[in-house]
Design a protein around this motif. Structure first.
Motif, mmCIF file in Angstrom:
data_model
loop_
_atom_site.group_PDB
_atom_site.id
_atom_site.type_symbol
_atom_site.label_atom_id
_atom_site.label_comp_id
_atom_site.label_asym_id
_atom_site.label_seq_id
_atom_site.Cartn_x
_atom_site.Cartn_y
_atom_site.Cartn_z
ATOM 1 N N LYS A 64 0.491 7.407 19.515
ATOM 2 C CA LYS A 64 1.514 7.954 20.426
ATOM 3 C C LYS A 64 2.878 7.333 20.175
ATOM 4 C CE LYS A 64 -1.379 9.318 24.297
ATOM 5 N NZ LYS A 64 -2.055 8.738 25.465
ATOM 6 N N THR A 65 2.889 6.061 19.804
ATOM 7 C CA THR A 65 4.188 5.380 19.677
ATOM 8 C C THR A 65 4.478 4.803 18.298
ATOM 9 O OG1 THR A 65 3.134 3.383 20.565
ATOM 10 C CG2 THR A 65 4.339 4.773 22.133
ATOM 11 N N ALA A 66 3.464 4.665 17.454
ATOM 12 C CA ALA A 66 3.686 4.011 16.150
ATOM 13 C C ALA A 66 4.532 4.898 15.234
ATOM 14 C CB ALA A 66 2.347 3.710 15.489
ATOM 15 N N PRO A 67 5.418 4.280 14.435
ATOM 16 C CA PRO A 67 6.214 5.048 13.482
ATOM 17 C C PRO A 67 5.383 5.432 12.255
ATOM 18 C CG PRO A 67 6.779 2.722 13.338
ATOM 19 C CD PRO A 67 5.709 2.841 14.380
ATOM 20 N N LEU A 68 4.777 6.611 12.313
ATOM 21 C CA LEU A 68 3.923 7.073 11.218
ATOM 22 C C LEU A 68 4.666 8.177 10.464
ATOM 23 C CD1 LEU A 68 0.721 7.361 13.426
ATOM 24 C CD2 LEU A 68 1.272 5.486 11.857
ATOM 25 N N GLU A 69 4.387 8.336 9.207
ATOM 26 C CA GLU A 69 5.015 9.407 8.440
ATOM 27 C C GLU A 69 4.113 10.648 8.480
ATOM 28 O OE1 GLU A 69 8.166 9.488 6.924
ATOM 29 O OE2 GLU A 69 8.470 7.752 8.216
ATOM 30 N N ARG A 70 3.224 10.814 7.494
ATOM 31 C CA ARG A 70 2.349 11.996 7.479
ATOM 32 C C ARG A 70 0.884 11.564 7.483
ATOM 33 N NH1 ARG A 70 5.008 16.861 4.617
ATOM 34 N NH2 ARG A 70 7.219 16.310 4.565
ATOM 35 N N HIS A 71 0.019 12.301 8.136
ATOM 36 C CA HIS A 71 -1.409 12.041 7.960
ATOM 37 C C HIS A 71 -1.851 12.732 6.663
ATOM 38 C CE1 HIS A 71 -1.683 15.863 10.339
ATOM 39 N NE2 HIS A 71 -2.638 16.111 9.464
ATOM 40 N N ILE A 72 -2.774 12.089 5.971
ATOM 41 C CA ILE A 72 -3.097 12.532 4.611
ATOM 42 C C ILE A 72 -4.255 13.532 4.646
ATOM 43 C CG2 ILE A 72 -3.790 11.764 2.297
ATOM 44 C CD1 ILE A 72 -0.943 10.831 3.386
ATOM 45 N N ILE A 73 -3.977 14.736 4.120
ATOM 46 C CA ILE A 73 -5.022 15.765 4.112
ATOM 47 C C ILE A 73 -5.564 16.021 2.709
ATOM 48 C CG2 ILE A 73 -4.066 16.905 6.156
ATOM 49 C CD1 ILE A 73 -3.152 19.182 4.216
ATOM 50 N N GLU A 74 -4.860 15.490 1.717
ATOM 51 C CA GLU A 74 -5.329 15.680 0.344
ATOM 52 C C GLU A 74 -5.081 14.409 -0.469
ATOM 53 O OE1 GLU A 74 -3.573 18.963 -1.772
ATOM 54 O OE2 GLU A 74 -5.081 18.842 -3.354
ATOM 55 N N GLN A 75 -6.119 13.965 -1.176
ATOM 56 C CA GLN A 75 -6.000 12.775 -2.010
ATOM 57 C C GLN A 75 -6.359 13.170 -3.438
ATOM 58 O OE1 GLN A 75 -7.444 9.218 -0.199
ATOM 59 N NE2 GLN A 75 -8.025 10.254 1.679
ATOM 60 N N LYS A 76 -5.420 12.960 -4.344
ATOM 61 C CA LYS A 76 -5.645 13.363 -5.728
ATOM 62 C C LYS A 76 -5.710 12.148 -6.640
ATOM 63 C CE LYS A 76 -2.415 17.155 -5.294
ATOM 64 N NZ LYS A 76 -1.708 18.228 -5.980
ATOM 65 N N MET A 77 -6.424 12.338 -7.733
ATOM 66 C CA MET A 77 -6.521 11.298 -8.766
ATOM 67 C C MET A 77 -6.079 11.932 -10.069
ATOM 68 S SD MET A 77 -7.728 8.198 -9.271
ATOM 69 C CE MET A 77 -7.145 7.475 -10.804
ATOM 70 N N TRP A 78 -5.079 11.372 -10.689
ATOM 71 C CA TRP A 78 -4.567 11.917 -11.956
ATOM 72 C C TRP A 78 -4.800 10.931 -13.090
ATOM 73 C CZ3 TRP A 78 1.068 14.247 -11.254
ATOM 74 C CH2 TRP A 78 0.977 15.442 -10.527
ATOM 75 N N LEU A 79 -5.330 11.461 -14.197
ATOM 76 C CA LEU A 79 -5.375 10.687 -15.437
ATOM 77 C C LEU A 79 -4.193 11.146 -16.278
ATOM 78 C CD1 LEU A 79 -9.190 10.896 -16.253
ATOM 79 C CD2 LEU A 79 -7.934 8.908 -15.389
ATOM 80 N N LEU A 80 -3.325 10.223 -16.603
ATOM 81 C CA LEU A 80 -2.096 10.567 -17.321
ATOM 82 C C LEU A 80 -2.171 10.165 -18.776
ATOM 83 C CD1 LEU A 80 1.042 9.389 -15.269
ATOM 84 C CD2 LEU A 80 -0.040 11.611 -15.269
ATOM 85 N N SER A 81 -1.756 11.081 -19.665
ATOM 86 C CA SER A 81 -1.442 10.692 -21.033
ATOM 87 C C SER A 81 0.054 10.960 -21.218
ATOM 88 C CB SER A 81 -2.281 11.497 -22.033
ATOM 89 O OG SER A 81 -1.897 12.846 -21.984
ATOM 90 N N GLU A 82 0.568 10.793 -22.400
ATOM 91 C CA GLU A 82 2.008 10.945 -22.616
ATOM 92 C C GLU A 82 2.536 12.288 -22.113
ATOM 93 O OE1 GLU A 82 4.420 8.881 -23.580
ATOM 94 O OE2 GLU A 82 2.902 7.313 -23.616
ATOM 95 N N ASP A 83 1.752 13.363 -22.386
ATOM 96 C CA ASP A 83 2.288 14.686 -22.083
ATOM 97 C C ASP A 83 1.378 15.524 -21.183
ATOM 98 O OD1 ASP A 83 0.234 15.111 -23.821
ATOM 99 O OD2 ASP A 83 1.404 16.141 -25.362
ATOM 100 N N SER A 84 0.286 14.929 -20.692
ATOM 101 C CA SER A 84 -0.688 15.726 -19.929
ATOM 102 C C SER A 84 -1.184 15.001 -18.687
ATOM 103 C CB SER A 84 -1.900 16.059 -20.811
ATOM 104 O OG SER A 84 -1.496 16.635 -22.027
#
Lengths: 432, 91
Positions: A64-84
């Motif tokens: 009710k009073t805490a300064p919260l931003e957004r509740h998280i509805i989606e959590q993603k995991m990305w594997l990154l290479s240089e271009d993909s």
């Protein structure tokens, strides 16, 4: 007569210290929190995801009073290479219903709010004060020295919640020196963007719904590195943390790495046109279970980052801090009834921690930090293979699928069937 | 974005009375091969002048992460005095 200004002195107004202060003050204990920053939260940083459960047990209606931003509805995991990017994740409407699982937060705002709650409960918080050392008498911690004139304070118990660079645990010999393989240096930028732009880019429809992306892979050149992108109401937090030993070994600068990440073709569109609002850095204890400090001694307990309580795999830290602060407060309340604040009496804190999810989780992952150090291929070669294989399958270029599969199989053979099987077996064996 | 430009975005209260960071052994930097402090620090506090053979410590920019003291045993690291140093808006 024994010198005593307060029942309990807490050092550090982060989630661990404030949780302990809130709980103690609510129980009528005379408690003071010493904070070195200009205000609680001034020195505090995290990637930004806060899990609600530990706090909800303490303050059921905190939302009710805490300064919260957004509740998280989606959590993603990305594997990154240089271009993909090869990605996965979970979006669920279950995460879009109260009670929410977690929120993005800004610690400078959140901790300030939490501290105010502790003050309302009766705790005294003194800012702009550095604790220089513990005062020890006959092997028992009886108080602290601060950098204020006449700044010595005495209490039954001192609770150290003074963060990753904890001077108190070091001074009392409860922790070994931190070595570069046990900590990650993490930097973050908060990049301002209009609310609608954040919504559109991350596929949500209002400023309350949020998305997180965790990033790793060969893009980080063999360094044990975790990147992250989190949505806030009108900004995006982007950052990354790398094990300090790897930074030294690769002669890498973490800000250069962040700039490179921001320029990645899949990352750039998410932050494009935004204006950086703040840049920050903090160390994260990532040594896991084996790096945890001794949690108590005569008249003294340790909570949160000071005790190295972070679950890096699940980006959990602030909730572990709160849980440990609560359990230290519980321990004090029991000890007070007996009037016994000896190490033996306070060892109940260790037992409570052992039975809590904090230690159970950290214990389960106890071999992981070492494994990530030994098996570099988990973050480099294997993800690169997966990204390349996915590209071959998606790319329609006239080559028959059967020939593509054959080529992929050849690449698997090159990686080594036995080695891969062994790595998979080791992971299965060591994480359970 | 250059680190110099990012530093403008951070709130500091600088202690004009002196640095909370120092190297506690004379000439040790001259012999140091790696000079990890000069590249590990996330805000470029440490710079080594090869000509002068001298390490400069721009403590004003320090965000108190503590990484330098982990990569170098000769760095004497203290908290800034109470109320001084970094004060984040977001954190």
């Amino acid at each position: 007569m024994k010198k005593k200004d307060f029942d309990v002195i807490i050092v550090g107004a982060g989630p661990a210290g404030i949780a302990a202060a809130y709980k103690l003050a609510s129980a009528g204990v005379k408690v003071i929190v010493i904070e070195r920053g200009a205000f609680p939260g001034a020195k505090n940083v995290m990637g930004g995801i806060f899990y609600r459960k530990a706090l909800a047990d303490l303050i059921p209606d905190f939302e009710k009073t805490a300064p919260l931003e957004r509740h998280i509805i989606e959590q993603k995991m990305w594997l990154l290479s240089e271009d993909s990017v090869l990605g996965g994740g979970l979006r669920s409407e279950k995460f879009n219903k109260e009670p929410y699982n977690c929120y993005s937060v800004f610690r400078a705002k959140f901790d300030k709010w939490f501290a105010q709650k502790a003050i309302e409960a009766g705790a005294l918080i003194i800012n702009e004060t550095v604790v220089k050392e513990p005062i020890v008498e006959n092997g028992k911690v009886i108080g602290i020295k601060t950098d204020r004139p006449d700044g010595d304070l005495y209490a039954d118990v001192v609770i150290a919640a003074d963060g990753i660079n904890s001077l108190l645990t070091k001074a009392l010999g409860l922790r070994e020196s931190i070595t570069p393989e046990k900590v990650a240096l993490t930097v973050k930028e908060v990049i301002g963007l209009p609310e609608k732009v954040v919504n559109d880019r991350f596929g949500v429809i209002n400023k309350h719904e949020g998305v997180t992306i965790e990033l790793t892979g060969p893009f980080f050149e063999g360094m044990t590195t975790m990147g992250f992108i989190y949505t806030n109401k009108t900004s995006v937090s982007i950052g990354l943390g790398a094990i300090v030993e790897d930074l030294v070994h690769h002669k890498a600068n973490i800000n250069d790495m962040l700039e490179k990440l921001k320029a990645h073709p899949a990352v750039k569109p998410l932050i494009h046109g935004g204006e950086t609002k703040e840049y920050m850095a903090h160390m994260i204890p990532e040594g896991g279970y084996f790096a945890i400090t001794k949690l108590y001694t005569d008249g003294f307990m340790v909570c949160g980052d000071a005790a190295m309580l972070v679950n890096a795999v699940h980006r959990e830290g602030s909730n572990l801090a709160i849980e440990s602060g609560k359990l230290a407060a519980d321990t004090y309340l029991k000890a007070k009834k007996k009037g016994d604040f000896s190490a033996k009496s306070l060892s109940a804190y260790q037992k409570k921690m052992k039975n809590s999810f904090v230690m159970k989780d950290l214990k389960m992952y106890r071999h992981l930090p070492k494994m990530m150090e030994d098996k570099r291929q988990l973050l480099t070669k294997y993800p690169q293979f997966a990204i390349d294989a996915a590209y071959d399958i998606y790319n329609i270029d006239g080559v028959a699928k059967i020939d593509k599969i054959k080529a992929i199989k050849k690449r698997v053979a090159k990686l080594g069937y036995i080695r891969m099987a062994k790595d998979a077996f080791d992971m299965w064996r060591k994480i359970r | 974005m250059r680190i110099e430009d990012k530093l403008y975005l951070i709130g500091y209260k600088v202690d004009e009375d002196g640095s909370h960071l120092e190297v506690n052994k004379k000439d040790v930097c001259k012999k140091c091969k790696n000079k990890a402090c000069t590249f590990v620090c996330p805000v470029d506090v440490y710079k080594y002048d090869e000509k002068e053979e001298k390490l400069s410590i721009n403590y004003d920019a320090c965000v108190e992460c503590g990484t330098c003291k982990i990569v170098c045993e000769y760095i004497e690291w203290r908290y800034p005095r109470g109320g001084f140093g970094v004060a984040y808006k977001f954190g």
